[in-house]
Design a protein around this motif. Structure first.
Motif, mmCIF file in Angstrom:
data_model
loop_
_atom_site.group_PDB
_atom_site.id
_atom_site.type_symbol
_atom_site.label_atom_id
_atom_site.label_comp_id
_atom_site.label_asym_id
_atom_site.label_seq_id
_atom_site.Cartn_x
_atom_site.Cartn_y
_atom_site.Cartn_z
ATOM 1 N N ASP A 86 0.838 -1.206 0.000
ATOM 2 C CA ASP A 86 0.000 0.000 0.000
ATOM 3 C C ASP A 86 0.870 1.253 0.000
ATOM 4 O O ASP A 86 0.577 2.220 -0.702
ATOM 5 N N CYS A 87 1.930 1.222 0.786
ATOM 6 C CA CYS A 87 2.852 2.375 0.823
ATOM 7 C C CYS A 87 3.512 2.600 -0.537
ATOM 8 O O CYS A 87 3.637 3.741 -0.981
ATOM 9 N N VAL A 88 3.919 1.528 -1.185
ATOM 10 C CA VAL A 88 4.517 1.647 -2.514
ATOM 11 C C VAL A 88 3.514 2.273 -3.471
ATOM 12 O O VAL A 88 3.841 3.198 -4.226
ATOM 13 N N GLN A 89 2.271 1.806 -3.418
ATOM 14 C CA GLN A 89 1.257 2.345 -4.324
ATOM 15 C C GLN A 89 0.945 3.806 -4.012
ATOM 16 O O GLN A 89 0.696 4.599 -4.921
ATOM 17 N N ILE A 90 0.977 4.185 -2.755
ATOM 18 C CA ILE A 90 0.780 5.589 -2.381
ATOM 19 C C ILE A 90 1.914 6.440 -2.941
ATOM 20 O O ILE A 90 1.687 7.507 -3.508
ATOM 21 N N LEU A 91 3.150 5.970 -2.787
ATOM 22 C CA LEU A 91 4.303 6.705 -3.315
ATOM 23 C C LEU A 91 4.213 6.857 -4.833
ATOM 24 O O LEU A 91 4.539 7.910 -5.376
ATOM 25 N N VAL A 92 3.758 5.811 -5.499
ATOM 26 C CA VAL A 92 3.568 5.893 -6.952
ATOM 27 C C VAL A 92 2.482 6.909 -7.267
ATOM 28 O O VAL A 92 2.635 7.754 -8.144
ATOM 29 N N GLY A 93 1.382 6.859 -6.526
ATOM 30 C CA GLY A 93 0.279 7.791 -6.745
ATOM 31 C C GLY A 93 0.667 9.238 -6.512
ATOM 32 O O GLY A 93 0.161 10.142 -7.178
ATOM 33 N N LEU A 94 1.565 9.461 -5.587
ATOM 34 C CA LEU A 94 2.044 10.817 -5.313
ATOM 35 C C LEU A 94 3.124 11.269 -6.293
ATOM 36 O O LEU A 94 3.570 12.416 -6.258
ATOM 37 N N LEU A 96 6.149 10.107 -6.318
ATOM 38 C CA LEU A 96 7.460 10.046 -5.682
ATOM 39 C C LEU A 96 8.238 8.780 -6.060
ATOM 40 O O LEU A 96 9.426 8.677 -5.794
ATOM 41 N N LEU A 97 7.520 7.844 -6.663
ATOM 42 C CA LEU A 97 8.128 6.590 -7.091
ATOM 43 C C LEU A 97 7.547 6.269 -8.466
ATOM 44 O O LEU A 97 6.340 6.389 -8.670
ATOM 45 N N GLU A 98 8.409 5.919 -9.391
ATOM 46 C CA GLU A 98 7.942 5.636 -10.751
ATOM 47 C C GLU A 98 7.477 4.192 -10.833
ATOM 48 O O GLU A 98 8.198 3.272 -10.463
ATOM 49 N N MET A 99 6.258 4.006 -11.306
ATOM 50 C CA MET A 99 5.716 2.664 -11.483
ATOM 51 C C MET A 99 6.349 2.064 -12.725
ATOM 52 O O MET A 99 6.266 2.625 -13.811
#
Length: 111
Positions: A86-94, A96-99
């Protein structure tokens, strides 16, 4: 090879969750503490009652309780991994992390 990597990741997460209980970011919920206290009280009653049962019944109850603990641990591990995903997906959504394919693959693998 890929399964071995995910097994190592799962092992690392299990060790992180279970062994480093002194870290400053550890969470202890009041509700969990309360349930553990209640369990202690029930254990006292259980210990008094179990001595009166035949050996076969004791074994069946012990096996059942042991399996409850194993399932509980695995459910905790599953919830922990879900939180990380969930944290990874939040970071992607923000943003801050490239999917990328590897992250997508990791999410799908843990489902």
């Amino acid at each position: 090879m890929e399964n071995q990597i995910w097994e190592k990741v799962a092992l690392f997460l299990k060790e992180l969750r279970c062994e480093d209980i002194k870290r400053s970011s550890i969470i202890h919920l009041d509700s969990c503490r309360n349930e553990k206290e209640y369990l202690k009280e029930l254990k006292k009653v259980y210990d008094k009652e179990i001595v009166n049962l035949p050996k076969e019944q004791k074994k069946n109850i012990f096996d059942y309780m042991e399996q409850l603990q194993v399932v509980s641990f695995e459910e905790q591990q599953e919830a922990y991994c879900q939180g990380i995903m969930d944290c990874v997906q939040i970071l992607v959504g923000l943003g801050l992390l490239e999917m990328n394919g590897k992250i997508t693959q990791a999410v799908e693998k843990l489902k």
